[in-house]
Design a protein around this motif. Structure first.
Motif, short mmCIF file in Angstrom:
data_model
loop_
_atom_site.label_atom_id
_atom_site.label_comp_id
_atom_site.label_asym_id
_atom_site.label_seq_id
_atom_site.Cartn_x
_atom_site.Cartn_y
_atom_site.Cartn_z
N ASN A 1 -6.16 -9.03 4.00
CA ASN A 1 -7.47 -9.50 4.45
C ASN A 1 -8.59 -9.08 3.50
O ASN A 1 -9.54 -9.82 3.28
CB ASN A 1 -7.80 -8.94 5.84
CG ASN A 1 -7.02 -9.64 6.93
OD1 ASN A 1 -6.32 -10.61 6.67
ND2 ASN A 1 -7.09 -9.13 8.16
N LEU A 2 -8.50 -7.87 2.95
CA LEU A 2 -9.59 -7.36 2.10
C LEU A 2 -9.37 -7.64 0.62
O LEU A 2 -10.28 -7.45 -0.18
CB LEU A 2 -9.76 -5.85 2.31
CG LEU A 2 -10.32 -5.39 3.67
CD1 LEU A 2 -10.32 -3.87 3.76
CD2 LEU A 2 -11.72 -5.93 3.92
N GLY A 3 -8.15 -8.04 0.24
CA GLY A 3 -7.89 -8.28 -1.17
C GLY A 3 -6.40 -8.20 -1.47
O GLY A 3 -5.58 -8.07 -0.56
N PHE A 4 -6.06 -8.23 -2.77
CA PHE A 4 -4.64 -8.14 -3.14
C PHE A 4 -4.09 -6.77 -2.71
O PHE A 4 -4.84 -5.81 -2.51
CB PHE A 4 -4.45 -8.37 -4.64
CG PHE A 4 -5.11 -7.33 -5.52
CD1 PHE A 4 -4.45 -6.16 -5.86
CD2 PHE A 4 -6.40 -7.53 -6.01
CE1 PHE A 4 -5.04 -5.20 -6.66
CE2 PHE A 4 -7.01 -6.57 -6.82
CZ PHE A 4 -6.34 -5.40 -7.14
N ALA A 5 -2.77 -6.71 -2.54
CA ALA A 5 -2.15 -5.48 -2.05
C ALA A 5 -1.86 -4.54 -3.22
O ALA A 5 -1.22 -4.92 -4.19
CB ALA A 5 -0.85 -5.82 -1.33
N LEU A 6 -2.36 -3.31 -3.11
CA LEU A 6 -2.10 -2.30 -4.15
C LEU A 6 -1.40 -1.10 -3.50
O LEU A 6 -1.87 -0.58 -2.49
CB LEU A 6 -3.43 -1.86 -4.78
CG LEU A 6 -3.42 -0.74 -5.82
CD1 LEU A 6 -2.42 -0.97 -6.93
CD2 LEU A 6 -4.81 -0.58 -6.44
N GLY A 7 -0.29 -0.70 -4.08
CA GLY A 7 0.44 0.46 -3.53
C GLY A 7 1.61 0.80 -4.42
O GLY A 7 2.20 -0.06 -5.07
N GLY A 8 1.97 2.06 -4.44
CA GLY A 8 2.95 2.57 -5.39
C GLY A 8 4.37 2.08 -5.15
O GLY A 8 4.68 1.43 -4.16
N CYS A 9 5.20 2.44 -6.12
CA CYS A 9 6.63 2.14 -6.05
C CYS A 9 7.37 3.47 -5.89
O CYS A 9 7.10 4.42 -6.63
CB CYS A 9 7.06 1.46 -7.35
SG CYS A 9 8.82 1.18 -7.45
N ARG A 10 8.24 3.55 -4.90
CA ARG A 10 9.00 4.77 -4.63
C ARG A 10 10.46 4.55 -4.99
O ARG A 10 11.02 3.48 -4.70
CB ARG A 10 8.87 5.13 -3.14
CG ARG A 10 9.76 6.27 -2.71
CD ARG A 10 9.48 6.69 -1.28
NE ARG A 10 8.15 7.28 -1.15
CZ ARG A 10 7.71 7.92 -0.06
NH1 ARG A 10 8.51 8.04 0.99
NH2 ARG A 10 6.49 8.43 0.00
#
Ligand code: NAD
Length: 357
Positions: A35-44
């Protein structure tokens, strides 16, 4: 395996399973909310006991990223990826590059960075296949990039300062006793900042080399892994894996404050209430550990990096005290207050988000 009825499924937009036969990569990407923008998050990368555990982890981690971005005031969505395998044994350049191609296939809907088991070198390998990664030092860029973990540690340090001020009425960390679980990229740097501020640090790591280094370089006091949460300290700081705060561990905690970097520290949302009822101030994980996300966001969009620490200071110095005070006034767990504040930012009015999972 069921997904839509999975206990950790919470309106996730996408769940992508991928296998690369040539390299042997097995990975899952979850996009929770954009909703707020592209998804950003790490890789585990982790040696999960089962595929079911990997799915549960990526669903929970990606959901937290949506809440983290929202509470940190970033126009970002939440996503995360996991690679199934032991990072010390199964990691190969071919698998990292295959992960880069998987990320590239999403064309910027999901942007990745470091998490447990994945370091800056791995991200650089992924970057040879895709522009949709951040948190590494790009050869062709003049401004400094790099691993965001030191900024995550800085945010946790600032969060501990604020929690100690609120709960213990102390303006300095000198003499404050902190027990750190996990001396990896974040935990080690946190131990360095804390000892530098005069705190007494007790610590553990299942990887003995990390613990030995911290004893030698920082003078931390070693504690057996299974004993770390039971120490008589002012702050218990989980900086390893999730679900460490649960029905079994919470009654054993002696610290009046829990404040650490680990994602998804509460095994169940009801554990937030359990901590509050025990008189323990829980600093919500995705608020205190947002420093790294703020850093990689600034890196990725090319914003002025001198503002990163100011942004983290605002989150620690304004948002955390607001959460602590609202929780006290409303007799509501801090975890639920944080969730409410985050949802107010990212939720579209008609979405029927569960209050808890
Ligand atoms: P890391 O892999 O560098 O370090 C984790 C450390 O924890 C390792 O040294 C590992 O041996 C140790 N460990 C694992 N299980 C343990 C246990 N039961 N007892 C003691 N030690 C144990 O990971 P990291 O990047 O430092 O991240 C730590 C936590 O913080 C993770 O939950 C991660 O998701 C979270 N986090 C990290 C960042 C970041 O910027 N790196 C940002 C936000 C949240």
């Amino acid at each position: 395996m069921s997904v839509f009825s999975h206990p950790a499924y919470d309106h996730h937009e996408k769940l992508i399973f991928h296998q690369d036969a040539a390299s042997g990569l097995q990975a899952i990407v979850a996009i929770h909310n954009t909703n707020l923008g592209f998804a950003l998050g790490g890789c585990r990368m982790w040696h999960y006991a089962s595929e079911h555990d990997a799915v549960a982890d990526v669903l929970r981690l990606s959901r937290s990223m949506t809440y983290k971005a929202a509470i940190a005031g970033l126009n970002l969505g939440g996503g995360k990826s996991v690679i199934i395998g032991d990072p010390r044994r199964d990691k190969t350049p071919g698998r990292m590059r295959a992960m880069g191609r998987l990320i590239n296939s999403l064309q910027g809907e999901y942007v990745s960075a470091e998490d447990v088991g994945i370091n800056e070198r791995d991200i650089s390998l992924m970057a040879s296949e895709t522009p949709f990664v951040t948190g590494y030092q790009a050869a062709n860029r003049t401004e400094s990039g790099g691993d965001p973990s030191p900024l995550t540690a800085y945010g946790v340090f600032r969060g501990i300062e604020e929690a100690v001020r609120f709960k213990l009425n102390r303006d300095s960390l000198a003499g404050v006793r902190v027990a750190i679980q996990g001396l990896g990229k974040v935990g080690y740097e946190l131990a360095r900042l804390l000892t530098g501020a005069g705190a007494v640090v007790l610590a553990t790591d299942i990887f003995t080399e990390n613990l030995s280094l911290a004893i030698k370089m920082l003078g931390v006091i070693p504690v057996p892994s299974e004993e770390i949460h039971r120490q008589s300290v002012d702050v218990f700081s989980p900086c390893a894996m999730g679900a460490v705060l649960n029905a079994g561990s919470i009654p054993e905690l002696l610290a009046p404050i829990v404040a650490g970097s680990a994602n998804n520290q509460l095994a169940k949302s009801a554990d937030g209430r359990r901590l509050a009822d025990a008189g323990i101030l829980y600093v919500p994980d995705y608020v205190i550990n947002a420093g790294g996300l703020i850093e990689v966001y600034y890196q990725y969009v090319g914003a002025d990096r001198r503002d990163v620490r100011r942004h983290i200071d605002r989150l620690a110095g304004e948002t955390l005290p607001k959460i602590f005070h609202l929780a006290q006034e409303r007799n509501t767990p801090t975890s639920e207050v944080a969730d409410q504040l985050a949802r107010e930012r990212f939720m579209i009015p008609s979405a029927d988000y569960a209050e808890t999972t």
